[in-house]
Write an enzyme that holds these catalytic residues in place. Structure first.
Site, short mmCIF file in Angstrom:
data_model
loop_
_atom_site.label_atom_id
_atom_site.label_comp_id
_atom_site.label_asym_id
_atom_site.label_seq_id
_atom_site.Cartn_x
_atom_site.Cartn_y
_atom_site.Cartn_z
N LYS A 1 0.81 -1.23 0.00
CA LYS A 1 0.00 0.00 0.00
C LYS A 1 0.84 1.27 0.00
O LYS A 1 0.43 2.28 -0.56
CB LYS A 1 -0.96 0.00 1.19
CG LYS A 1 -0.28 0.10 2.52
CD LYS A 1 -1.28 -0.07 3.65
CE LYS A 1 -0.59 0.06 4.99
NZ LYS A 1 -1.26 -0.68 6.04
N ARG B 1 -7.99 -1.30 17.01
CA ARG B 1 -8.32 -0.94 15.65
C ARG B 1 -9.31 -2.00 15.20
O ARG B 1 -10.28 -2.26 15.91
CB ARG B 1 -7.06 -0.82 14.77
CG ARG B 1 -7.30 0.10 13.56
CD ARG B 1 -6.08 0.26 12.67
NE ARG B 1 -5.82 -0.95 11.89
CZ ARG B 1 -4.81 -1.06 11.00
NH1 ARG B 1 -3.99 -0.03 10.82
NH2 ARG B 1 -4.63 -2.16 10.32
C1 PLP Z 1 -0.38 -1.53 6.44
C2 PLP Z 1 -0.73 -2.85 7.00
C3 PLP Z 1 0.28 -3.81 7.21
C4 PLP Z 1 1.74 -3.56 6.93
O1 PLP Z 1 2.28 -2.74 7.93
P1 PLP Z 1 3.83 -2.35 7.97
O2 PLP Z 1 3.98 -1.65 9.26
O3 PLP Z 1 4.06 -1.48 6.78
O4 PLP Z 1 4.61 -3.61 7.90
C5 PLP Z 1 -0.12 -5.04 7.71
N1 PLP Z 1 -1.41 -5.30 8.01
C6 PLP Z 1 -2.39 -4.41 7.82
C7 PLP Z 1 -3.79 -4.78 8.17
C8 PLP Z 1 -2.08 -3.14 7.32
O5 PLP Z 1 -3.07 -2.26 7.13
#
Ligand code: PLP
Length: 378
Positions: A36, A131
């Site tokens: 993302k 969350r």
């Molecule tokens: C963005 C996201 C991740 C990845 O997180 P990082 O800190 O970039 O490794 C993993 N799981 C979910 C649900 C996310 O939204």
């Protein structure tokens, strides 16, 4: 070459991914590569797949569609609960989605039935970060309910910590996740394939001494792209922290007083920091601003100090006057990278390692555009 831009070193990202994948493989954990922060860039996606991630995850259906259109063949997971208004797109383009609401799961089931597809469901569990997630006491009922719905497969469970309340993944909350996996298997008779123990914030726990229990997957974005651990931005050993650079162009550079004059009030971005120093300094302005980056999340090159920013200007102190038109490279943190990726004014340029040039024609994967604006979901 257009500025501002992100310069993305696919060689270094590949190295970071391979290093984390092999360290975690020794602990029995596979990696979901999270795209993302680069808006589902097909170039980065292919690099991660080539490095050996078991699947790709993204929080936005637009990014998943972008990867699909570009011919990325890996299994794609939507890692945010689907919006009701996007159910058909989720079933069409994502193999799996992460869910917390039974109404959404039921809508996915009926869309999958209409489309003649089978859609995978991961149920997210709330373990304290507040969350997304189903409360542990409601989890078995949710599994039973989803097992009654057609055209769905139950893929497993996952949790997310650290991102909202800063709750640290540790032996206690991770053991709870393993316990829940076992309870689903004994209570519902449903095999729990995937037990996804969180994001980059879970790396310290997963690479430490603790027993990992049932956890067999981590979803990694920041640690692969930036080589850092998210809590204190510590560089992870053996990883590149400079795989992605923000490049901006100088539009003014002058010796100016270091203190503003006139009556001081708030700026559009809050209370300005108190001026420090006296006399004059060389103040250099780069054509990038709050609209494109988080100025607090940029590490400047040696000899340069960030003084402030507004919507369209980043003001730095430099040792000498810099010619207008010169370019300066900064290392972004995750917040700065997210914003740069999302700004229509910031292009992305992909290159491969040692020589700072673009990928040679021969090594360029088919259909890959170099230097396309990062938001064009093409
Ligand atoms: C963005 C996201 C991740 C990845 O997180 P990082 O800190 O970039 O490794 C993993 N799981 C979910 C649900 C996310 O939204």
């Amino acid at each position: 070459m257009s500025t501002p831009r992100l310069e993305v070193d696919l060689g270094r990202i590949g190295h970071n991914a391979r290093t984390l994948i092999s360290r975690l493989a020794r602990r029995g954990v596979a990696v979901t590569g999270v795209t993302k922060a680069v808006l589902g860039s097909p170039e980065v996606a292919r690099t991660l797949v080539h490095a050996g991630v078991s699947r790709l995850g993204d929080s936005r259906i637009e990014n998943i569609e972008r990867m699909r259109r570009a011919g990325v063949t890996a299994r794609l997971s939507l890692i945010r609960s689907p919006m009701m208004s996007q159910i058909d797109r989720v079933v069409e383009h994502a193999d799996v989605s992460f869910n917390t609401e039974l109404d959404v799961v039921a809508a996915l089931s009926s869309a999958a039935r209409t489309q003649g597809r089978v859609h995978g469901i991961v149920l997210m569990v709330e373990l304290g970060d507040l969350r997304e997630g189903i409360l542990p006491r409601d989890l078995e009922d949710a599994v039973r309910a989803l097992m009654r719905l057609p055209n769905l497969t139950f893929e497993g469970i996952g949790t997310n910590l650290a991102c909202r309340s800063g709750v640290v993944p540790d032996a206690a909350n991770m053991a709870e996740l393993s316990r829940l996996a076992a309870a689903i298997e004994s209570g519902c008779g449903a095999p729990v394939g995937l037990v996804s123990g969180g994001a980059s914030a879970s790396l310290d726990w997963a690479l430490g001494e603790a027993s990992l229990g049932r956890v067999n997957d981590l979803r990694l974005g920041e640690s692969i792209l930036l080589g850092r651990e998210p809590f204190d931005h510590r560089a992870l050993p053996g990883l590149h922290t400079d795989a992605i650079k923000v490049v901006a162009e100088v539009i003014e550079s002058k010796l100016k007083p270091s203190r503003p004059w006139g009556r001081i009030a708030r700026t559009p971005f809050g209370v300005p920091p108190a001026a420090v120093g006296r006399g004059c300094l060389v103040q250099t302005i780069l054509a990038i601003g709050e609209q494109d980056i988080d100025p607090n999340g940029l590490v400047p090159p040696p000899g340069v100090r960030i003084l402030g920013a507004s919507s369209d200007h980043l003001i730095v102190a430099s040792e000498a006057v810099i010619e207008v038109g010169e370019q300066m490279r900064f290392e972004p943190d995750y917040a700065a990278l997210l914003r740069a990726s999302t700004s229509p004014f910031v292009a992305s340029r992909f290159h491969d390692g040692a020589q700072q040039g673009p990928l040679s024609q021969a090594r360029r994967p088919p259909g890959l555009t170099i230097g396309s604006a990062s938001t064009s979901a093409s």
